[in-house]
Design an enzyme around this catalytic site. Structure first.
Site: not given
Ligand SMILES: NC(=O)c1ccc[n+]([C@@H]2O[C@H](COP(=O)([O-])OP(=O)(O)OC[C@H]3O[C@@H](n4cnc5c(N)ncnc54)[C@H](O)[C@@H]3O)[C@@H](O)[C@H]2O)c1
Length: 251
Positions: A87, A153, A185
């Site tokens: 994730n 991305y 989103l």
């Molecule tokens: N929020 C959205 O709208 C959305 C939509 C589609 C997909 N996603 C995907 O869902 C997942 C979670 O998204 P989110 O919105 O909670 O993001 P977020 O940025 O709030 O959380 C992401 C987490 O990943 C961690 N991270 C980043 N780089 C890292 C590394 N090198 N090693 C370990 N951990 C690391 C960050 O510290 C953070 O805690 C992601 O894969 C994102 O692409 C999110």
């Protein structure tokens, strides 16, 4: 309780959607390993307060040594790895594609794509020995929408779709199943850092207008698909992608 005593690693577990996955997996009985480059203390506390079990391992998923050390610690502590939720990701600021810095491009690919590969590599020997494992890769519905201003991305998330298909086929006969989810989103810190507040608000409003289900997506909306793919209920499903975005896009 579909996941009693299963050991589940969740990357990107310090906050946002990853934190919700930890809570939902623990509620189904899993022993959760919360992995992030940031402290997962809040996640561990939240899981424990809900009666679940979790530990945290601070890990940079883009660093092979760090990932390997994390997997070894999990094996030493639990002796097995049943579930890996890939994730963790970087969500960059909205930027025209020709203004993206090369270093930023590389960093997004290193975390979002290479990091996923490193985490899969680190758990695969254990899952092979067990004859069973569930890997769930988190992509994004931006790959169906072709969302602009987020090219590194979206390209990285598109790679996750083909990564999932290819790895699932390569692991044929091992009992290890690899599937993918494309969330829509969902307001998190990652999304809030993507653009100024008024831009994020505008994008959220536009998104809800275009969804079939007319409300904002929340982290809990993604938990059902993750639990299904992590549980025995999905034992005849591999190499697939489930889109969870309120019907914004179709797949
Ligand atoms: N929020 C959205 O709208 C959305 C939509 C589609 C997909 N996603 C995907 O869902 C997942 C979670 O998204 P989110 O919105 O909670 O993001 P977020 O940025 O709030 O959380 C992401 C987490 O990943 C961690 N991270 C980043 N780089 C890292 C590394 N090198 N090693 C370990 N951990 C690391 C960050 O510290 C953070 O805690 C992601 O894969 C994102 O692409 C999110």
């Amino acid at each position: 309780m579909r996941l009693i005593d299963r050991v589940a690693i969740v990357t990107g577990a310090a906050r946002g959607i990853g934190q919700q996955y930890c809570l939902s997996l623990a509620r189904e009985g899993a022993q959760v390993v919360a992995v992030d480059i940031l402290s997962c203390a809040e996640t561990v506390t939240t899981v424990k307060q809900a009666g679940g079990q979790a530990i945290e391992i601070i890990t940079d998923i883009a660093d092979a040594t760090s990932v390997q050390a994390m997997a070894i610690q999990v094996i030493n502590q639990y002796g097995r790895i049943d579930i890996l939720i890939n994730n963790a990701a970087l969500i960059p600021k909205l930027t025209p594609f020709d203004q993206v810095l090369e270093a930023d491009w590389d960093q997004v690919m290193a975390v979002n794509v290479k990091g996923m590969w490193l985490c899969c590599k680190a758990v695969i020997a254990t899952m092979r020995q067990q004859g069973k494992g569930k890997i769930i890769n988190i992509s994004s519905d931006t790959i169906w929408a072709g969302t602009p201003m987020l090219l590194p991305y979206v390209a990285s998330k598109g790679a996750i779709l083909s990564f999932t298909r290819s790895l699932a086929r390569e692991l044929s006969g091992t009992g290890i199943h690899v599937n993918c989810i494309t969330p829509g989103l969902t307001l998190t810190q990652g999304v809030q850092q993507m653009a100024p507040q008024e831009t994020v608000d505008y994008i959220q409003t536009l998104t809800v207008e275009q969804q079939i289900i007319k409300r904002r997506e929340a982290p809990i909306d993604l938990a059902g698909a993750v639990l299904f793919l992590a549980s025995d209920e999905s034992d005849f499903i591999t190499g697939q992608t489930i889109n969870v975005d309120g019907g914004l896009t179709h797949h």
